[in-house]
Motif scaffolding. Structure first.
Motif, PDB file in Angstrom:
ATOM      1  N   ILE A   1       0.671  -1.156  -0.110  1.00  0.00           N
ATOM      2  CA  ILE A   1       0.151  -0.060  -0.080  1.00  0.00           C
ATOM      3  C   ILE A   1       0.942   1.207  -0.004  1.00  0.00           C
ATOM      4  N   LYS A   2       0.822   1.774  -1.009  1.00  0.00           N
ATOM      5  CA  LYS A   2       1.408   3.286  -1.105  1.00  0.00           C
ATOM      6  C   LYS A   2       0.866   4.371  -0.414  1.00  0.00           C
ATOM      7  N   PRO A   3       1.748   5.314   0.114  1.00  0.00           N
ATOM      8  CA  PRO A   3       1.369   6.398   0.886  1.00  0.00           C
ATOM      9  C   PRO A   3       0.331   7.258  -0.438  1.00  0.00           C
ATOM     10  N   PRO A   4      -0.694   7.954   0.521  1.00  0.00           N
ATOM     11  CA  PRO A   4      -1.753   8.618  -0.309  1.00  0.00           C
ATOM     12  C   PRO A   4      -1.216   9.448  -1.630  1.00  0.00           C
ATOM     13  N   SER A   5      -0.131  10.129  -1.186  1.00  0.00           N
ATOM     14  CA  SER A   5       0.491  11.072  -2.406  1.00  0.00           C
ATOM     15  C   SER A   5       1.057  10.312  -3.653  1.00  0.00           C
ATOM     16  N   ASP A   6       1.409   8.810  -3.530  1.00  0.00           N
ATOM     17  CA  ASP A   6       1.653   8.136  -4.559  1.00  0.00           C
ATOM     18  C   ASP A   6       0.783   7.321  -5.080  1.00  0.00           C
ATOM     19  N   ARG A   7      -0.340   7.191  -4.728  1.00  0.00           N
ATOM     20  CA  ARG A   7      -1.410   6.267  -5.384  1.00  0.00           C
ATOM     21  C   ARG A   7      -1.937   6.825  -6.677  1.00  0.00           C
ATOM     22  N   PRO A   8      -2.005   5.810  -7.477  1.00  0.00           N
ATOM     23  CA  PRO A   8      -2.662   6.269  -8.850  1.00  0.00           C
ATOM     24  C   PRO A   8      -4.095   6.965  -8.557  1.00  0.00           C
ATOM     25  N   GLY A   9      -4.203   8.114  -9.412  1.00  0.00           N
ATOM     26  CA  GLY A   9      -5.625   8.467  -9.730  1.00  0.00           C
ATOM     27  C   GLY A   9      -6.450   8.240 -10.835  1.00  0.00           C
TER      28      GLY A   9
ATOM     29  N   GLN B   1      -7.150  -4.285  -5.490  1.00  0.00           N
ATOM     30  CA  GLN B   1      -7.218  -2.863  -4.894  1.00  0.00           C
ATOM     31  C   GLN B   1      -6.209  -1.991  -5.727  1.00  0.00           C
ATOM     32  N   PRO B   2      -6.380  -1.908  -7.108  1.00  0.00           N
ATOM     33  CA  PRO B   2      -5.499  -1.214  -7.755  1.00  0.00           C
ATOM     34  C   PRO B   2      -5.122   0.468  -7.521  1.00  0.00           C
TER      35      PRO B   2
ATOM     36  N   LEU C   1      -4.551   1.577  -4.472  1.00  0.00           N
ATOM     37  CA  LEU C   1      -3.813   1.647  -3.481  1.00  0.00           C
ATOM     38  C   LEU C   1      -2.120   1.522  -3.807  1.00  0.00           C
ATOM     39  N   THR C   2      -1.976   0.884  -4.797  1.00  0.00           N
ATOM     40  CA  THR C   2      -0.731   0.526  -5.268  1.00  0.00           C
ATOM     41  C   THR C   2      -0.236   0.648  -6.446  1.00  0.00           C
ATOM     42  N   LEU C   3       1.124   0.389  -6.757  1.00  0.00           N
ATOM     43  CA  LEU C   3       1.714   0.636  -8.418  1.00  0.00           C
ATOM     44  C   LEU C   3       2.154  -0.782  -8.666  1.00  0.00           C
ATOM     45  N   GLY C   4       2.408  -0.964  -9.860  1.00  0.00           N
ATOM     46  CA  GLY C   4       3.049  -2.177 -10.543  1.00  0.00           C
ATOM     47  C   GLY C   4       4.383  -1.643 -10.602  1.00  0.00           C
ATOM     48  N   LEU C   5       4.946  -0.545 -10.570  1.00  0.00           N
ATOM     49  CA  LEU C   5       6.328   0.050 -10.511  1.00  0.00           C
ATOM     50  C   LEU C   5       6.060   1.413 -10.161  1.00  0.00           C
ATOM     51  N   SER C   6       6.845   1.603  -9.015  1.00  0.00           N
ATOM     52  CA  SER C   6       6.958   3.116  -8.714  1.00  0.00           C
ATOM     53  C   SER C   6       7.612   3.901  -9.427  1.00  0.00           C
TER      54      SER C   6
ATOM     55  N   ILE D   1       0.662   1.372 -13.576  1.00  0.00           N
ATOM     56  CA  ILE D   1      -0.551   1.108 -12.656  1.00  0.00           C
ATOM     57  C   ILE D   1      -0.926  -0.192 -12.998  1.00  0.00           C
ATOM     58  N   VAL D   2      -1.834  -0.836 -12.102  1.00  0.00           N
ATOM     59  CA  VAL D   2      -2.183  -2.290 -12.325  1.00  0.00           C
ATOM     60  C   VAL D   2      -3.664  -2.304 -12.658  1.00  0.00           C
ATOM     61  N   ASN D   3      -4.037  -3.308 -12.948  1.00  0.00           N
ATOM     62  CA  ASN D   3      -5.398  -3.689 -13.554  1.00  0.00           C
ATOM     63  C   ASN D   3      -6.213  -4.624 -12.493  1.00  0.00           C
TER      64      ASN D   3
END
Length: 357
Positions: A31-39, A220-221, A223-228, A290-292
């Motif tokens: 789970i990424k910090p809110p500022s790093d999560r995908p919109g 939960q795409p 909340l996370t990233l496939g690659l930061s 981003i992930v699917n």
């Protein structure tokens, strides 16, 4: 410092196994910090440039010059472009991508035979960086060396599927040729001799490696990233994306643009070393994945890099009183140790390496 790279700090968890277990919530480690999560809000209708390479080496001077200008503009303004009519067989591209999809769908115990360590990263892996307790990305990968030839070890390449090694040899040779052509175009566009960048990379003695990315579907795409977020530490990257699912995002004017893959195109991006050599005329640009929620994705990133022990610095022809050298000399080996230690962290590395900091 290399001592910290001998082994992973914690037991490695395969993200594909997590995805296939049927979990509905991802572990906290992803789970990424809110500022790093995908919109996933509606985005502007904009995309990276598409460059048709068919006239790159045309005998028609006007068409040739037009193509060079398009490449130059893309490298200055975006650091990315999609290349079409690049000369590589579409069938070879498709077969190579699909053989790796088959590899990731093999039983875990087969893939585990190729489990990697952070000493070289070569093999089957699931994390970048060796910091204990780090927040991880939602992806697995397979990393292999292609050049220099003495580092190439086909026994570390998957023996299953049975066509994988032959396809990789053929694909690698074709992509290396294309990278060489693009490097010439970039040299000319910068006002340098056409073989300047190639020679600065080490001539024929360059480095090249492949990272095959596997991004499992994620419950939960958001909340996370496939690659930061990161810029590529090497010279130039040729990405063969999945053919029908977007995932790559490029940062432009503070916003994240989702790249829509053009059929049978390669996505080309400038790496940090070309930003350094061009004295920041060409830019390496932050990107992330981003992930699917419903589909797995496979992509192949081919990294065309300088010889690891050569000093990389701005071209003397691009340094002047008005535009002094922005970077201190550093070998690629020294440079890439950062991402192998800390994992992907935006553009902090190339910015830190600036000599006028």
């Amino acid at each position: 410092m290399m001592n910290c790279l001998q082994s992973w700090p914690e037991p490695v968890v395969r993200v594909q196994s997590l995805s296939e277990s049927g979990i509905r919530a991802i572990p906290d480690r992803y789970i990424k910090p809110p500022s790093d999560r995908p919109g996933f809000e509606n985005q502007e209708h904009v995309d990276i440039p598409v460059v048709d390479l068919k006239n790159l080496f045309s005998h028609d001077h006007t068409l040739h010059e037009e193509t060079l200008k398009l490449i130059s503009s893309a490298c200055k303004e975006w650091g990315f472009f999609q290349a079409v009519n690049h000369g590589i067989s579409h069938e070879l591209m498709k077969c190579t991508r699909e053989v790796w999809r088959e590899f990731f769908n093999l039983p875990l115990e087969v893939k585990q035979e190729y489990a990697n360590a952070p000493t070289t990263y070569e093999g089957y892996g699931s994390r970048l960086g060796v910091q204990k307790g780090a927040i991880l990305d939602w992806s697995d990968y397979f990393f292999l060396h292609y050049l220099p030839v003495y580092l190439r070890n086909p026994s570390k390449w998957p023996s299953l599927p049975s066509s994988c090694r032959d396809l990789m040899s053929e694909y690698g040779a074709e992509v290396v040729k294309l990278c060489g052509r693009l490097l010439k175009a970039m040299s000319i566009s910068l006002g340098l001799k056409e073989d300047y960048l190639q020679n600065a990379f080490g001539g024929e003695d360059i480095g090249a490696c492949l990272r095959v990315n596997f991004y499992p579907k994620c419950p939960q795409p958001d909340l996370t990233l496939g690659l930061s977020s990161h810029s590529d530490p090497g010279g130039m990257t040729l990405l063969l994306p999945d053919h029908d699912i977007a995932g790559l995002q490029v940062r432009k004017n503070g916003k994240w643009i989702t790249v829509k893959p053009v059929p049978n195109a390669f996505i080309v991006n400038v790496g940090d070393q070309i930003q350094v050599m061009s004295n920041a005329i060409y830019k390496s640009v932050e990107h992330r994945v981003i992930v699917n929620p419903v589909k797995d994705r496979v992509s192949l990133a081919f990294f065309y890099n300088p010889k690891s022990d050569l000093l990389i610095e701005p071209a003397k022809e691009l340094v002047s009183e008005d535009r002094p050298a922005l970077y201190s000399p550093m070998t690629f080996d020294e440079y890439r140790l950062y991402i192998r230690t800390y994992g992907p962290r935006g553009k902090t590395q190339v910015e830190f390496s600036g000599s006028n900091r």
